[in-house]
Design a protein around this motif. Structure first.
Motif, PDB file in Angstrom:
ATOM      1  N   ASP A 235     -10.887  -2.870   1.329  1.00 55.50           N
ATOM      2  CA  ASP A 235      -9.730  -3.678   1.106  1.00 55.50           C
ATOM      3  C   ASP A 235      -8.657  -2.659   1.529  1.00 55.50           C
ATOM      4  O   ASP A 235      -8.698  -1.353   1.522  1.00 55.50           O
ATOM      5  CB  ASP A 235      -9.484  -3.850  -0.445  1.00 55.50           C
ATOM      6  CG  ASP A 235      -8.476  -4.653  -0.876  1.00 55.50           C
ATOM      7  OD1 ASP A 235      -7.352  -3.971  -1.228  1.00 55.50           O
ATOM      8  OD2 ASP A 235      -8.320  -5.846  -0.667  1.00 55.50           O
ATOM      9  N   ARG A 236      -7.551  -3.213   1.965  1.00 59.33           N
ATOM     10  CA  ARG A 236      -6.312  -2.601   2.655  1.00 59.33           C
ATOM     11  C   ARG A 236      -5.567  -1.730   1.486  1.00 59.33           C
ATOM     12  O   ARG A 236      -5.175  -0.596   1.860  1.00 59.33           O
ATOM     13  CB  ARG A 236      -5.394  -3.335   3.136  1.00 59.33           C
ATOM     14  CG  ARG A 236      -4.777  -4.274   2.179  1.00 59.33           C
ATOM     15  CD  ARG A 236      -3.936  -5.457   2.823  1.00 59.33           C
ATOM     16  NE  ARG A 236      -3.231  -6.128   1.829  1.00 59.33           N
ATOM     17  CZ  ARG A 236      -2.313  -7.071   2.088  1.00 59.33           C
ATOM     18  NH1 ARG A 236      -1.973  -7.376   3.411  1.00 59.33           N
ATOM     19  NH2 ARG A 236      -1.704  -7.908   1.159  1.00 59.33           N
ATOM     20  N   ALA A 237      -5.849  -2.167   0.230  1.00 56.23           N
ATOM     21  CA  ALA A 237      -5.338  -1.150  -0.729  1.00 56.23           C
ATOM     22  C   ALA A 237      -6.080   0.168  -0.739  1.00 56.23           C
ATOM     23  O   ALA A 237      -5.351   1.172  -1.083  1.00 56.23           O
ATOM     24  CB  ALA A 237      -5.393  -2.032  -2.165  1.00 56.23           C
ATOM     25  N   LEU A 238      -7.336   0.161  -0.525  1.00 54.09           N
ATOM     26  CA  LEU A 238      -8.157   1.351  -0.776  1.00 54.09           C
ATOM     27  C   LEU A 238      -7.505   2.259   0.698  1.00 54.09           C
ATOM     28  O   LEU A 238      -7.619   3.375   0.399  1.00 54.09           O
ATOM     29  CB  LEU A 238      -9.601   1.044  -0.619  1.00 54.09           C
ATOM     30  CG  LEU A 238     -10.588   2.232  -0.630  1.00 54.09           C
ATOM     31  CD1 LEU A 238     -10.098   3.284  -1.632  1.00 54.09           C
ATOM     32  CD2 LEU A 238     -12.125   1.684  -0.745  1.00 54.09           C
ATOM     33  N   VAL A 239      -7.734   1.720   1.517  1.00 51.35           N
ATOM     34  CA  VAL A 239      -7.009   2.493   2.758  1.00 51.35           C
ATOM     35  C   VAL A 239      -5.745   3.184   2.535  1.00 51.35           C
ATOM     36  O   VAL A 239      -5.689   4.227   2.833  1.00 51.35           O
ATOM     37  CB  VAL A 239      -6.800   1.390   4.102  1.00 51.35           C
ATOM     38  CG1 VAL A 239      -6.171   2.189   5.316  1.00 51.35           C
ATOM     39  CG2 VAL A 239      -8.178   0.647   4.484  1.00 51.35           C
ATOM     40  N   TRP A 240      -4.882   2.336   1.947  1.00 53.86           N
ATOM     41  CA  TRP A 240      -3.499   2.973   1.602  1.00 53.86           C
ATOM     42  C   TRP A 240      -3.903   4.072   0.634  1.00 53.86           C
ATOM     43  O   TRP A 240      -3.027   5.109   0.791  1.00 53.86           O
ATOM     44  CB  TRP A 240      -2.622   1.835   0.889  1.00 53.86           C
ATOM     45  CG  TRP A 240      -1.730   2.144  -0.280  1.00 53.86           C
ATOM     46  CD1 TRP A 240      -1.589   2.258  -1.627  1.00 53.86           C
ATOM     47  CD2 TRP A 240      -0.539   3.160   0.138  1.00 53.86           C
ATOM     48  NE1 TRP A 240      -0.523   2.753  -2.304  1.00 53.86           N
ATOM     49  CE2 TRP A 240       0.090   3.283  -1.249  1.00 53.86           C
ATOM     50  CE3 TRP A 240       0.084   3.723   1.115  1.00 53.86           C
ATOM     51  CZ2 TRP A 240       1.206   3.823  -1.342  1.00 53.86           C
ATOM     52  CZ3 TRP A 240       1.243   4.160   0.961  1.00 53.86           C
ATOM     53  CH2 TRP A 240       1.892   4.287  -0.087  1.00 53.86           C
TER      54      TRP A 240
END
Length: 300
Positions: free
Chosen positions: A152-157
């Motif tokens: 998920d992009r939140a994990l990338v952040w």
């Protein structure tokens, strides 16, 4: 978190397959003609596991070719497979099987980073550096990075945010004394000294990531999302909306205790979706939100 063969490794395989279609050639190359990649996110090569791989190479050879590209001086630069290359050196081999492809700088960087992130033993700081490089050097958005590495992009952040940690915490993450989840929990704390104190306490007292997160929430230095963090510094202007969406999804998810997705829309707008499994659960979440609003009104 990145060991999802269905997405992250497939992304690397697909990239490699694209190169095969473009004329990739299998060759047996002299080891001394192959050079490491300076953009390799991996900084630590665990001696024990490397020795085990070298023993396997001595007995069975290098079963999976490394990925390389030719350089102007006649040598070859590794795109992926540095552990196999190092193990071959330890095993005393003189050559190594390699897939040679005409990658340009951008393609070599992207394929190498994605292939490395599909590996089980990449530590959280190495993952964070890889994500930051994909964002900073290639200009990929959080969503694009997430699609390539299978998260998920939140994990990338959150991963990129790890690079804003004090050096001592980064070393603890690299050595495996703190996990990726521990590092993410520490991001709730804005004050650097408080982060260090909590990190040390987590190790000394054997806290799980959830226990550390509870302590971080209770910390007076608590902050929802650090402004000016490394994550913001490495990403360009075009990705600010993705960062805002990830931050909002996390904040609303924490408030409701539910899975929340926030999607950027044109003209700077954002769409938020709350996931629930039944109408009853939806009503419970609505009641929870109403109670939180009521508490906030009383506090004014």
């Amino acid at each position: 978190m990145f060991r999802s063969r269905s997405t992250s490794e497939n992304a690397a395989v697909d990239s490699a397959q694209d190169a095969v279609d473009a004329g990739q050639v299998l060759r047996d190359l002299p080891l001394n003609a192959v050079l490491p990649n300076p953009s390799q996110p991996r900084r630590r090569f665990e001696e024990t596991t490397l020795k085990e791989l070298a023993d396997s190479v001595s007995e069975c050879g290098v079963l999976q070719p490394v990925l390389v590209r030719p350089l102007a001086d006649g040598s070859y630069q590794l795109v992926a497979g540095e552990r196999r290359w190092r193990a071959a050196q330890l095993a005393g081999l003189q050559s190594i099987p390699a897939l040679v492809s005409q990658y340009d700088d951008r393609a070599a960087l992207e394929v190498g980073l994605i292939e490395n992130m599909a590996r089980r033993d990449l530590n959280p700081v190495e993952k964070a550096r890889a994500c930051a490089t994909l964002a900073n050097e290639l200009g990929l958005s959080l969503r694009q990075i997430g699609r390539r590495v299978g998260c998920d992009r939140a994990l990338v952040w959150h991963l990129i945010g790890l690079l804003d940690m004090p050096e001592e915490i980064l070393e603890l993450l690299e050595r495996g004394e703190l996990t990726e989840s521990h590092g993410i929990a520490l991001q709730r704390v804005k004050d650097l000294d408080a982060r260090l104190q909590l990190a040390r306490a987590a190790i000394e007292q054997g806290w799980t990531a959830k226990t550390l997160e509870r302590h971080a929430r209770a910390s007076k230095a608590n902050a929802s999302a650090p402004d000016g963090s490394t994550a913001e510094q490495v990403l360009d202007q075009g990705q600010k909306q993705d960062l805002a969406a990830a931050s909002l999804a996390r904040a609303w998810g924490d408030l409701l205790g539910a899975e929340v997705h926030v999607r950027p829309l044109p003209r700077g707008q954002l769409r938020m979706e709350v996931l629930f499994s039944s109408a009853a659960e939806g009503i419970t979440l609505a009641d929870r939100l109403a109670a939180a609003i009521a508490r906030g009104s009383k506090g004014r």
